[in-house]
Motif scaffolding. Structure first.
Motif, short mmCIF file in Angstrom:
data_model
loop_
_atom_site.label_atom_id
_atom_site.label_comp_id
_atom_site.label_asym_id
_atom_site.label_seq_id
_atom_site.Cartn_x
_atom_site.Cartn_y
_atom_site.Cartn_z
N PRO A 51 7.83 16.14 -2.55
CA PRO A 51 7.73 15.07 -3.56
C PRO A 51 7.73 13.70 -2.89
O PRO A 51 8.22 13.54 -1.78
N GLU A 52 7.16 12.73 -3.59
CA GLU A 52 7.14 11.37 -3.06
C GLU A 52 8.32 10.61 -3.68
O GLU A 52 8.47 10.61 -4.91
N ALA A 53 9.11 9.98 -2.84
CA ALA A 53 10.26 9.21 -3.35
C ALA A 53 9.73 7.98 -4.10
O ALA A 53 8.73 7.39 -3.68
N SER A 119 4.60 8.47 -7.28
CA SER A 119 5.89 7.83 -7.61
C SER A 119 5.88 6.31 -7.49
O SER A 119 6.94 5.70 -7.26
N GLY A 120 4.72 5.73 -7.59
CA GLY A 120 4.65 4.27 -7.52
C GLY A 120 3.21 3.82 -7.50
O GLY A 120 2.29 4.63 -7.64
N LYS A 121 3.00 2.53 -7.32
CA LYS A 121 1.63 2.01 -7.26
C LYS A 121 1.57 0.80 -6.35
O LYS A 121 2.61 0.19 -6.03
N GLY A 122 0.36 0.47 -5.91
CA GLY A 122 0.18 -0.68 -5.07
C GLY A 122 -1.22 -1.25 -5.29
O GLY A 122 -2.13 -0.52 -5.69
N CYS A 123 -1.38 -2.55 -5.06
CA CYS A 123 -2.71 -3.16 -5.23
C CYS A 123 -3.38 -3.26 -3.86
O CYS A 123 -2.85 -3.90 -2.94
N ASP A 201 -4.42 13.92 10.43
CA ASP A 201 -2.96 14.07 10.46
C ASP A 201 -2.32 12.90 11.20
O ASP A 201 -1.54 13.07 12.13
N GLN A 202 -2.65 11.71 10.74
CA GLN A 202 -1.97 10.54 11.26
C GLN A 202 -0.54 10.53 10.74
O GLN A 202 0.36 9.98 11.38
N ILE A 203 -0.36 11.10 9.55
CA ILE A 203 0.95 11.03 8.89
C ILE A 203 1.50 12.44 8.63
O ILE A 203 0.77 13.42 8.74
N GLU A 204 2.76 12.48 8.26
CA GLU A 204 3.42 13.77 7.97
C GLU A 204 3.03 14.30 6.59
O GLU A 204 2.88 15.51 6.40
N GLY A 205 2.87 13.40 5.64
CA GLY A 205 2.52 13.83 4.28
C GLY A 205 2.11 12.63 3.46
O GLY A 205 2.42 11.48 3.82
N PRO A 206 1.38 12.86 2.34
CA PRO A 206 0.83 11.74 1.57
C PRO A 206 1.87 11.04 0.69
O PRO A 206 1.85 11.17 -0.53
#
Ligand SMILES: [Fe+2]
Length: 498
Positions: A51-53, A119-123, A201-206
């Protein structure tokens, strides 16, 4: 007697059939049950994601990312994140003269889009810059209402047709420590590069946390050196048949929309004077539709290329190095396509190990394409020992410098330096640690041949996470034996050469 025999026979047949059915039924139940249990245990790893915090995005310019347009010599895209709602924004671009003065800036208005993740948003803002001049350096200033302006600079490639870049396999470092140290090391390197190539796979998860960690690792470099990246499975929110790329990807990396119709901004190509650089989003090459679209697109972009060299980048290797792994579609469909289409160098990831394979003529000469798998991640996997690979390695964090001119592609892989004991963040000044080295050159009749300069360099197998139970010890012993056999064979080859 005869009748009795017949009767006996007739009487047995339904018993046998019933027994057969019973066995089949038990097997089916076992298979279904076993499959069900396996699916339940592995569901998350195969198809799901952590899950995304919940997060919030401050009204602050961050995650500035520089990517190329289709023509590397004159087009760039800049993207950034700021706050959670669109605000008035401008990008001011000035040419820096040879004396260091900045000329009157040109103003660009970026597009803005609010991207909502779980779990959130960004512009996210994005601006396309074209008609840039070769050999020039540009200063940019990003302004967004309510945020502190952000300034940095980038250089366009020189008039010389050479291209130099760094390719990294998986970076995947949720703790940030190693990747930050490694990017700092590359930043201080005296050799100029034109771009970074990241094999997924630059990151661990989205999640926002992992993207934040990744941008912290690469630092200001993401807005100074163009990035040519492919998504890996860890950038996917959903995997398997219902796969779904993280919503942030396309807005963060404004790649040219010249890929297969349903994969715009994910699979793409970029043209350099001597090189066509092709990127495939292999996590999404699963269903028949995506295989067909990618295969015909790859054939077309390789076939239509006017440049002398073709490099292809993707995540899932055609011949894996991680023990027991096989990417069937890549192996059985795309490997031949790359060979017949004239790819020269294929850069891959996913296996968290090192491998280099070359194609061979019927006489055994090494020719293009060369297929490489590399990794820069602290997470390491046990490698297999397939004879398809000319060079192997495990437990290593590597980066590759690749230089292209009209005659040659020079490829060299290096181990990142290790920190000094007690000074984890310091960068050790030490000679580069060459791990692999090949040169691709045009031989007679235009055939691209490969010279191997790493034959005398010992291979390193530093993977040792076998566990301490009896199964782990057995595996470790088997692995040690395979490593010994390979070392002996290598030493034998070196002796025979001398
Ligand atoms: Fe992966």
């Amino acid at each position: 007697m005869r009748r009795r025999r017949v009767h006996h026979h007739v009487g047995q047949k339904p018993t046998k059939t019933r027994r057969g059915w019973r066995i089949a039924l038990i097997l089916a139940v076992l298979l279904l049950g076993g499959g069900g249990i396996l699916l339940k245990l592995r569901w998350h790893a195969w198809f799901g994601n952590a899950p995304e915090a919940p997060y919030t995005i401050a009204q602050e310019i961050s995650r500035v990312t520089l990517t190329p347009g289709e023509d590397f010599t004159q087009a760039r895209t800049l993207s950034w994140l700021c706050g959670e709602a669109p605000h008035t924004s401008t990008l001011l671009l000035s040419r820096i003269t040879a004396k260091g003065d900045t000329l009157r800036p040109r103003a660009f208005t970026p597009s803005a889009e609010v991207i909502a993740s779980r779990s959130g948003k960004g512009c996210y803002y994005q601006v396309k810059l074209d008609s840039l001049n070769r050999g020039e350096r540009y200063l940019y200033r990003i302004e967004v209402e309510g945020a502190r302006p952000y300034s940095d600079a980038f250089s366009m490639p020189s008039e010389a047709p050479q291209t130099n870049f760094i390719y990294l396999g998986d970076i995947q470092d949720p703790a940030v420590a190693e990747s930050k140290r490694n990017f700092d090391y590359l930043r201080r390197s005296p050799e100029a590069i034109d771009f970074f190539a990241f094999a997924g796979d630059q990151i661990e998860g989205p999640t926002d946390t992992y993207w934040r960690a990744w941008y912290e690792s690469i630092g200001a470099l993401s807005g100074e050196v163009p990035i040519l990246a492919t998504p890996g499975n860890h950038e996917y929110l959903k995997k398997g048949f219902a796969r779904e790329l993280d919503v942030r990807w396309v807005r963060q990396f404004g790649y040219p929309k010249n890929g297969p119709e349903d994969f715009l901004g994910r699979s793409y190509f970029v043209d350099f004077p001597l090189l066509r650089f092709i990127v495939l989003d292999t996590t999404d090459i699963m269903g028949l539709g995506s295989i067909r679209q990618h295969r015909s697109w790859l054939r077309k972009v390789l076939g239509e290329s006017k440049q002398p060299w073709q490099i292809v980048l993707f995540h899932h290797a055609v011949d894996c190095v991680r023990e027991g792994r096989k990417n069937l579609v890549m192996h059985y469909v795309f490997k031949d396509e790359l060979i017949s289409g004239g790819a020269d160098l294929v850069l891959q990831g996913h296996d968290h190990g090192y491998a280099r394979a070359t194609t061979r003529t019927s006489e055994g000469d090494t020719i293009a394409p060369a297929f490489v798998i590399s990794s820069a991640s602290p997470k390491v996997y046990r490698n297999g020992f397939s004879s398809v690979h000319d060079r192997l390695g495990s437990g290593l964090q590597l980066y590759q410098r690749i230089s292209i001119d009209s005659a040659e592609i020079r490829y060299a892989s290096y181990r990142f330096p290790q920190p000094i004991e007690g000074h984890r963040d310091s960068i050790v000044p030490e000679p580069r640690r060459l791990y692999d080295s090949i040169v691709l050159y045009k031989g007679e009749g235009g055939l691209v041949r490969i010279r191997d300069y790493a034959r005398d360099l010992p291979e390193r197998f530093e993977f040792n996470a076998f566990g301490t139970d009896s199964k782990g010890r057995k595996r470790a012993a088997q692995y040690a034996k395979e490593v010994r056999d390979r070392h002996e064979a290598q030493e034998e080859r070196i002796r025979a050469k001398k």
